[in-house]
Design an enzyme around this catalytic site. Structure first.
Site, mmCIF file in Angstrom:
data_model
loop_
_atom_site.group_PDB
_atom_site.id
_atom_site.type_symbol
_atom_site.label_atom_id
_atom_site.label_comp_id
_atom_site.label_asym_id
_atom_site.label_seq_id
_atom_site.Cartn_x
_atom_site.Cartn_y
_atom_site.Cartn_z
ATOM 1 N N LYS A 86 -8.240 47.299 23.078
ATOM 2 C CA LYS A 86 -6.989 48.081 23.083
ATOM 3 C C LYS A 86 -6.461 48.184 21.661
ATOM 4 O O LYS A 86 -6.273 47.168 20.979
ATOM 5 C CB LYS A 86 -5.950 47.395 23.960
ATOM 6 C CG LYS A 86 -6.225 47.520 25.447
ATOM 7 C CD LYS A 86 -5.279 46.663 26.257
ATOM 8 C CE LYS A 86 -3.885 47.247 26.316
ATOM 9 N NZ LYS A 86 -2.991 46.387 27.138
HETATM 10 C C1 E4P Z 1 -0.678 47.839 29.134
HETATM 11 O O1 E4P Z 1 -1.453 48.364 28.379
HETATM 12 C C2 E4P Z 1 0.671 47.489 28.677
HETATM 13 O O2 E4P Z 1 0.515 46.539 27.689
HETATM 14 C C3 E4P Z 1 1.552 46.955 29.772
HETATM 15 O O3 E4P Z 1 1.199 47.505 30.998
HETATM 16 C C4 E4P Z 1 3.009 47.138 29.504
HETATM 17 O O4 E4P Z 1 3.719 46.812 30.667
HETATM 18 P P1 E4P Z 1 5.266 46.453 30.637
HETATM 19 O O5 E4P Z 1 6.013 47.683 30.235
HETATM 20 O O6 E4P Z 1 5.557 46.026 32.033
HETATM 21 O O7 E4P Z 1 5.419 45.347 29.641
#
Ligand code: E4P
Length: 225
Positions: A86
Protein backbone atom coordinates in the site's frame (compact mmCIF):
# COMPACT_ATOMS: atom_id res chain seq x y z
CA UNK A 1 -16.48 -8.69 -4.70
CA UNK A 2 -13.69 -9.89 -2.44
CA UNK A 3 -14.16 -9.33 1.30
CA UNK A 4 -11.14 -8.54 3.44
CA UNK A 5 -10.66 -7.77 7.12
CA UNK A 6 -9.27 -4.33 7.95
CA UNK A 7 -7.49 -5.12 11.22
CA UNK A 8 -4.32 -6.60 12.71
CA UNK A 9 -5.84 -8.18 15.81
CA UNK A 10 -5.10 -11.87 15.22
CA UNK A 11 -7.82 -13.05 17.62
CA UNK A 12 -10.47 -11.00 15.79
CA UNK A 13 -9.13 -12.12 12.41
CA UNK A 14 -9.35 -15.78 13.45
CA UNK A 15 -12.88 -15.33 14.77
CA UNK A 16 -14.11 -13.71 11.54
CA UNK A 17 -12.34 -16.36 9.41
CA UNK A 18 -14.08 -19.08 11.40
CA UNK A 19 -17.50 -17.96 10.20
CA UNK A 20 -17.13 -16.11 6.93
CA UNK A 21 -15.50 -16.72 3.52
CA UNK A 22 -12.79 -14.06 3.78
CA UNK A 23 -10.28 -13.31 1.02
CA UNK A 24 -7.54 -11.59 3.00
CA UNK A 25 -6.46 -8.86 5.38
CA UNK A 26 -5.47 -5.21 5.11
CA UNK A 27 -3.55 -3.15 7.63
CA UNK A 28 -2.34 0.40 7.88
CA UNK A 29 0.19 2.03 10.24
CA UNK A 30 -2.54 3.16 12.66
CA UNK A 31 -3.98 -0.34 12.81
CA UNK A 32 -0.49 -1.76 13.50
CA UNK A 33 0.06 0.84 16.23
CA UNK A 34 -3.16 -0.33 17.93
CA UNK A 35 -1.74 -3.88 18.16
CA UNK A 36 1.09 -2.57 20.34
CA UNK A 37 3.41 -5.20 18.84
CA UNK A 38 6.42 -4.97 16.55
CA UNK A 39 5.16 -4.60 12.95
CA UNK A 40 6.77 -7.65 11.36
CA UNK A 41 5.90 -9.88 14.34
CA UNK A 42 2.19 -9.22 13.95
CA UNK A 43 2.28 -9.13 10.13
CA UNK A 44 4.12 -12.48 9.93
CA UNK A 45 1.57 -14.02 12.29
CA UNK A 46 -1.28 -12.78 10.10
CA UNK A 47 0.39 -14.07 6.93
CA UNK A 48 1.02 -17.44 8.49
CA UNK A 49 -2.66 -17.70 9.53
CA UNK A 50 -4.27 -16.53 6.27
CA UNK A 51 -1.86 -18.51 4.06
CA UNK A 52 0.51 -17.55 1.28
CA UNK A 53 -2.21 -17.19 -1.38
CA UNK A 54 -4.57 -14.84 0.50
CA UNK A 55 -4.63 -11.15 -0.36
CA UNK A 56 -2.59 -9.16 2.15
CA UNK A 57 -2.18 -5.37 1.87
CA UNK A 58 0.60 -3.76 3.93
CA UNK A 59 1.50 -0.07 3.89
CA UNK A 60 4.85 1.69 3.49
CA UNK A 61 5.89 4.44 5.90
CA UNK A 62 8.69 6.29 4.07
CA UNK A 63 7.79 9.67 2.55
CA UNK A 64 10.11 9.59 -0.49
CA UNK A 65 9.72 7.36 -3.53
CA UNK A 66 13.12 5.75 -2.92
CA UNK A 67 12.25 5.10 0.72
CA UNK A 68 8.85 3.65 -0.25
CA UNK A 69 10.59 1.30 -2.69
CA UNK A 70 12.95 0.15 0.10
CA UNK A 71 9.97 -0.37 2.43
CA UNK A 72 8.24 -2.36 -0.31
CA UNK A 73 11.26 -4.61 -0.83
CA UNK A 74 11.35 -5.45 2.88
CA UNK A 75 7.56 -5.99 3.04
CA UNK A 76 7.62 -8.44 0.13
CA UNK A 77 10.76 -10.18 1.47
CA UNK A 78 9.16 -10.70 4.89
CA UNK A 79 5.58 -11.44 3.84
CA UNK A 80 5.79 -12.96 0.39
CA UNK A 81 5.42 -11.93 -3.22
CA UNK A 82 1.65 -12.19 -2.97
CA UNK A 83 1.58 -9.12 -0.73
CA UNK A 84 0.18 -5.86 -2.10
CA UNK A 85 2.25 -2.90 -1.00
CA UNK A 86 0.00 0.00 0.00
CA UNK A 87 1.40 3.31 -1.11
CA UNK A 88 -0.18 6.71 -0.46
CA UNK A 89 -1.57 8.24 -3.66
CA UNK A 90 0.64 11.33 -3.58
CA UNK A 91 3.35 12.44 -6.05
CA UNK A 92 6.21 10.49 -4.39
CA UNK A 93 3.87 7.53 -4.17
CA UNK A 94 3.06 7.59 -7.88
CA UNK A 95 6.79 7.51 -8.63
CA UNK A 96 7.25 4.57 -6.24
CA UNK A 97 4.30 2.71 -7.83
CA UNK A 98 5.89 3.06 -11.26
CA UNK A 99 9.28 1.78 -10.05
CA UNK A 100 7.72 -1.15 -8.17
CA UNK A 101 5.47 -2.03 -11.10
CA UNK A 102 8.54 -2.22 -13.35
CA UNK A 103 10.05 -4.63 -10.79
CA UNK A 104 6.94 -6.82 -10.76
CA UNK A 105 5.90 -5.82 -7.22
CA UNK A 106 2.17 -5.23 -6.91
CA UNK A 107 0.89 -2.07 -5.28
CA UNK A 108 -2.28 -0.59 -3.84
CA UNK A 109 -2.77 3.15 -4.10
CA UNK A 110 -4.11 4.14 -0.69
CA UNK A 111 -5.39 7.31 1.03
CA UNK A 112 -7.64 7.90 -1.98
CA UNK A 113 -10.14 10.72 -1.54
CA UNK A 114 -10.59 11.77 -5.18
CA UNK A 115 -11.09 10.08 -8.56
CA UNK A 116 -8.02 11.94 -9.86
CA UNK A 117 -5.80 10.20 -7.29
CA UNK A 118 -7.29 6.86 -8.33
CA UNK A 119 -6.77 7.57 -12.03
CA UNK A 120 -3.11 8.54 -11.46
CA UNK A 121 -2.45 5.49 -9.26
CA UNK A 122 -3.96 3.25 -11.93
CA UNK A 123 -1.82 4.92 -14.60
CA UNK A 124 1.20 4.33 -12.34
CA UNK A 125 0.51 0.59 -12.36
CA UNK A 126 -1.35 0.07 -9.07
CA UNK A 127 -3.28 -3.20 -8.87
CA UNK A 128 -5.79 -1.65 -6.47
CA UNK A 129 -6.83 1.79 -5.30
CA UNK A 130 -8.39 2.29 -1.87
CA UNK A 131 -11.01 5.05 -1.61
CA UNK A 132 -11.89 5.85 2.03
CA UNK A 133 -15.69 5.79 1.99
CA UNK A 134 -16.47 6.93 5.53
CA UNK A 135 -13.69 9.50 5.70
CA UNK A 136 -14.94 11.05 2.44
CA UNK A 137 -18.48 11.16 3.89
CA UNK A 138 -17.12 12.90 6.99
CA UNK A 139 -15.62 15.62 4.80
CA UNK A 140 -19.10 16.41 3.50
CA UNK A 141 -18.82 14.50 0.23
CA UNK A 142 -20.32 11.18 -0.87
CA UNK A 143 -17.83 8.32 -0.48
CA UNK A 144 -19.97 5.77 -2.31
CA UNK A 145 -20.39 8.17 -5.22
CA UNK A 146 -16.61 8.73 -5.38
CA UNK A 147 -15.98 4.95 -5.45
CA UNK A 148 -18.55 4.49 -8.23
CA UNK A 149 -17.01 7.32 -10.21
CA UNK A 150 -13.61 5.62 -9.92
CA UNK A 151 -15.11 2.34 -11.09
CA UNK A 152 -16.67 4.13 -14.10
CA UNK A 153 -13.32 5.73 -14.98
CA UNK A 154 -11.55 2.36 -14.87
CA UNK A 155 -14.23 0.68 -16.96
CA UNK A 156 -14.44 3.49 -19.54
CA UNK A 157 -10.68 3.45 -20.01
CA UNK A 158 -10.21 -0.32 -19.98
CA UNK A 159 -7.97 -0.06 -16.91
CA UNK A 160 -7.26 -3.35 -15.11
CA UNK A 161 -6.84 -1.65 -11.72
CA UNK A 162 -9.46 -2.68 -9.19
CA UNK A 163 -11.05 -0.88 -6.29
CA UNK A 164 -10.27 -1.95 -2.73
CA UNK A 165 -12.95 0.10 -1.01
CA UNK A 166 -12.04 0.95 2.59
CA UNK A 167 -13.24 2.84 5.66
CA UNK A 168 -16.82 1.59 6.00
CA UNK A 169 -19.21 2.43 8.80
CA UNK A 170 -22.10 0.13 7.93
CA UNK A 171 -23.17 -2.93 5.97
CA UNK A 172 -25.29 -0.96 3.49
CA UNK A 173 -22.23 0.89 2.18
CA UNK A 174 -20.54 -2.48 1.59
CA UNK A 175 -23.60 -3.91 -0.19
CA UNK A 176 -24.01 -0.82 -2.36
CA UNK A 177 -20.49 -1.26 -3.73
CA UNK A 178 -20.97 -5.02 -4.05
CA UNK A 179 -24.02 -4.27 -6.23
CA UNK A 180 -21.86 -1.97 -8.34
CA UNK A 181 -19.26 -4.71 -8.88
CA UNK A 182 -16.20 -3.21 -7.21
CA UNK A 183 -13.31 -5.66 -6.87
CA UNK A 184 -12.75 -5.75 -3.11
CA UNK A 185 -13.94 -4.23 0.14
CA UNK A 186 -11.94 -4.19 3.35
CA UNK A 187 -14.08 -3.96 6.44
CA UNK A 188 -13.42 -3.74 10.18
CA UNK A 189 -14.41 -6.72 12.37
CA UNK A 190 -17.04 -4.56 14.10
CA UNK A 191 -18.80 -3.78 10.82
CA UNK A 192 -18.48 -7.39 9.59
CA UNK A 193 -20.06 -8.56 12.85
CA UNK A 194 -22.94 -6.15 12.25
CA UNK A 195 -23.76 -7.72 8.85
CA UNK A 196 -26.18 -10.19 10.42
CA UNK A 197 -27.39 -8.24 13.44
CA UNK A 198 -31.07 -8.80 12.78
CA UNK A 199 -33.56 -9.99 15.37
CA UNK A 200 -35.78 -11.53 12.67
CA UNK A 201 -33.02 -13.94 11.59
CA UNK A 202 -32.40 -15.15 15.14
CA UNK A 203 -36.13 -15.44 15.82
CA UNK A 204 -36.68 -17.56 12.69
CA UNK A 205 -33.89 -19.98 13.62
CA UNK A 206 -35.09 -20.18 17.26
CA UNK A 207 -38.64 -20.99 16.10
CA UNK A 208 -37.46 -23.80 13.80
CA UNK A 209 -35.47 -25.40 16.64
CA UNK A 210 -38.32 -25.01 19.15
CA UNK A 211 -40.82 -26.62 16.74
CA UNK A 212 -38.46 -29.55 16.09
CA UNK A 213 -37.70 -30.06 19.77
CA UNK A 214 -41.45 -30.01 20.46
CA UNK A 215 -41.72 -32.99 18.14
CA UNK A 216 -38.59 -34.96 19.09
CA UNK A 217 -37.46 -33.76 22.53
CA UNK A 218 -35.10 -31.14 23.96
CA UNK A 219 -31.64 -31.07 22.39
CA UNK A 220 -32.54 -33.46 19.57
CA UNK A 221 -31.25 -32.76 16.08
CA UNK A 222 -31.54 -34.42 12.68
CA UNK A 223 -28.47 -36.47 13.68
CA UNK A 224 -29.76 -37.58 17.06
CA UNK A 225 -33.56 -37.83 16.81
C1 E4P B 1 -7.53 1.08 4.32
O1 E4P B 1 -6.79 1.14 3.37
C2 E4P B 1 -7.60 2.21 5.26
O2 E4P B 1 -6.35 2.31 5.85
C3 E4P B 1 -8.65 2.03 6.32
O3 E4P B 1 -9.71 1.27 5.84
C4 E4P B 1 -9.14 3.32 6.90
O4 E4P B 1 -10.26 3.06 7.70
P1 E4P B 1 -10.76 4.08 8.81
O5 E4P B 1 -11.24 5.31 8.11
O6 E4P B 1 -11.84 3.34 9.51
O7 E4P B 1 -9.58 4.35 9.68
Amino acid sequence: MKLLIDDADIAKIKEIYRYYPIDGVTTNPSILAKSGRQPYDVLAEIRSFIGAEADFHVQVIARTAEGMVEDAHRIVKELGQNTFVKIPSVPEGFRAMQILTSEGIRTTGTAVYTPMQAYLAAKSGASFVAPYINRIDNMGFDGIHVAKEIQDIFRSNGMATQILAASFKNSQQVLELCRYGVGSATVSPDVINSFLKNAAIDAAVDAFVADFEGLTGKGKTMATC
